[in-house]
Design an enzyme around this catalytic site. Structure first.
Site, PDB file in Angstrom:
ATOM      1  CE  LYS A 169      42.611  -7.233  19.911  1.00  0.00           C
ATOM      2  NZ  LYS A 169      42.291  -8.634  20.055  1.00  0.00           N
ATOM      3  NE  ARG A 170      46.061  -9.171  11.993  1.00  0.00           N
ATOM      4  CZ  ARG A 170      45.027  -9.971  11.828  1.00  0.00           C
ATOM      5  NH1 ARG A 170      43.997  -9.588  11.104  1.00  0.00           N
ATOM      6  NH2 ARG A 170      45.036 -11.160  12.377  1.00  0.00           N
TER       7      ARG A 170
END
Length: 499
Positions: A261-262
RNA sequence: AGGGCGUUGGGCAAGUGGUUAAGCCAAUGGAUUCUCAUUCCAUGAUCGCGGGUUCAAUUCCCGUACGCCCUCCCA
């Protein structure tokens, strides 16, 4: 033989997101494959929210998941929003259920309380790493005496509950995508099934829920392969039959790392694609081809066609890299097929957003903007793409500040002046400013100057549109407008004369 | 470090014990076109590496390298 016995067992699969983030490519793919698998088999598709990590849950995560799944065109049979007979579908609402089962394990001695603190465990792990050992729980609290327990309790320590991994057990299962997999229980350490706060961990809750919710198959990312033996051991402890597992390959970025997600190297939230003007059908199509391939050579399919031919046996074993350029190409394929109305609904908002056209338009303005947008339907990759493509229709400069190499070359031609003079004169005689009326004037210019093709069109294009590239000349000139076109020609010609 | 999974042209990927090793995207070259775009044609892999089994291996076996995943009171 691989036929599902519909009489005895209905296929039930689930997508089980944790609301720790918004729906991204990887999530969506897991959901899509489960959906396709269920629909192909005429079974049920369930969405269960795995929200046991309260620290990481983010506001709006759950809503985002459902909202964009819906946008992609998925529909489900049971979940937090539509209900179902195996609910609740949010794990934090099932705490009482889990408690019954971990208590059972405790009573049977299959699980035990562990009083180690996170700090102690961390130190243990680091020490193991430092000395080159395999990190893992030592089993320190496996055989605590009553005194030790009393002592810890007196200290005010709150225990976690660990599952006691049996020794020397072979754990084998047939994975739909990876084939026959074998593990040894000696390689698995006693893991936490209930945290200090009384909330179960993923590996425990998932087993209870999959059993209680009667899941027949579990299709998930391959990062869960090493969790599977733990879960199977739990199924055994309860005397339950595990579902059939299928572990799909990861989607990786340009660096071959799992999409996280990052990760900023890639746009990965479905919402972002929606905002950029990607079509749900295209995204669905593209994602489905990530780690799965259909039988023939065709690659563009409708949802129903995918459902019809989805075969989990064709899931790929090796990781797929996210290929943005192919997504754009595919989205373009879908854009080409859009009706005029849908195409405008996709593009106009982006032009408004970019400040190219006002939100409130007169019928006249709207017609003009629509014609400009429509010029690019063949080559548009995604909605926001329109803003750059139609740039020349919003540039009101009379003279271009800086010419490109190509443009300079075009204007160096000794026929340029001639062509533009004649064309300018012809345009001024026009009573009606339409592409249909302008086109013949180019022909007239051709006849009179004896110039044709590149030498005829390009000077006109560069001076009148301000760019060496663009859509068909007559229509471009019409849409740019009489006023501006004539001004540009006049400006150029008068500048030439003074030289 | 241990366990697991993977490796077919730049990306996706089909495929089989013996084939000219599909197809799509991208790139490059070319055709068409006033340009861009579209469309069309063309170009490139001996299947990570080393061994073995076999008349024959990309396809089976073993080893090795590399990559990734897990080994969290994350999921």
């Amino acid at each position: 033989m691989k036929v599902v016995n519909a009489l005895t067992e209905e296929v039930r699969v689930r997508y089980a997101p944790s609301p720790t983030g918004f729906l991204h490519i990887g999530n969506a793919r897991t959901a899509i494959f489960n959906y396709l698998f269920a629909r192909h088999a005429g079974g049920k598709f369930i969405i269960r929210i795995e929200d046991t990590d309260q620290k990481r849950n983010v506001d709006g995560g759950e809503e985002s998941q459902l909202k964009f799944l819906k946008w992609l065109g998925l529909e489900w049979d049971e979940s937090v929003d539509v209900g179902g007979e195996y609910g609740p579908y949010r794990q934090m609402e099932r705490l009482a259920i889990y408690k019954k089962y971990w208590q059972e394990l405790l009573d049977k001695g299959l699980a035990y309380k562990c009083y180690c603190t996170p700090e102690e465990l961390k130190a243990e792990r680091e020490a193991q790493m430092a000395s080159g050992q395999t990190p893992g729980y030592s089993g320190k609290c496996r055989h605590l005496t009553a005194e030790q327990i009393a002592q810890y309790e007196a200290e005010g320590r709150k225990p976690t509950i660990r599952f006691r991994i049996p020794d020397d057990q072979k754990i084998e299962f047939d994975d739909i995508v990876k084939g026959h997999l074998t593990f040894d229980s000696n390689d698995v350490t006693d893991f936490v099934i209930v945290k200090q706060n009384g909330v179960p961990t993923y590996n425990f809750a998932v087993v209870i829920d999959d059993h209680l919710m009667k899941m027949t198959h579990v299709l998930r990312g391959e990062e869960h392969i090493s969790n599977t033996p733990k879960q199977i051991l739990l199924f055994r402890a309860f005397g339950w039959k595990p579902p059939v597992f299928g572990h799909m390959t990861l989607i990786v970025n340009e660096n071959h790392k799992k999409l996280s997600k990052r990760d900023n190297s890639i746009v990965q939230f479905i919402e972002q694609y929606k905002n950029m003007g990607f079509l749900p059908e295209a995204l669905f199509n593209f994602i489905t081809l990530l780690g799965w391939s259909p039988k023939g050579e065709e690659e563009i399919f409708t949802r129903d066609e995918f459902i019809k031919q989805f075969d989990a046996n064709r899931l790929s074993k090796s990781p797929a890299m996210f290929d943005k350029s192919k997504l754009e190409w595919m989205n373009g394929q879908y854009i080409k097929k859009l009706s005029e109305e849908d195409y405008l609904a996709l593009t106009l908002p982006h032009m408004i957003h970019a400040g190219l056209i006002p939100e409130e338009m007169t019928a006249e303005q709207r017609r003009w903007a629509s014609r400009v947008a429509l010029l690019y339907q063949e080559q548009l990759h995604y909605g926001a793409d329109i803003v750059n493509l139609c740039d020349m229709f919003f540039n009101k400069d009379i003279e271009k500040a800086e010419l490109t190499k190509g443009e300079k070359k075009i204007l160096e031609g000794e026929q340029v002046n001639d062509v533009l003079t004649v064309f300018d004169r012809e345009l001024r005689s026009l009573s009606e400013w339409t592409a249909e009326a302008i086109a013949p004037k180019i022909k007239v210019t051709q006849k009179e100057t004896k110039q044709r093709g590149w030498k005829l069109y390009m000077p006109i294009r560069v001076i009148a549109t301000g760019s060496e590239h663009g859509p068909e000349l007559p229509e471009a000139l019409e849409l740019i407008g009489r006023d501006l076109v004539l001004k540009r020609l006049e400006h150029y010609l008068s500048a030439q004369q003074t030289v």
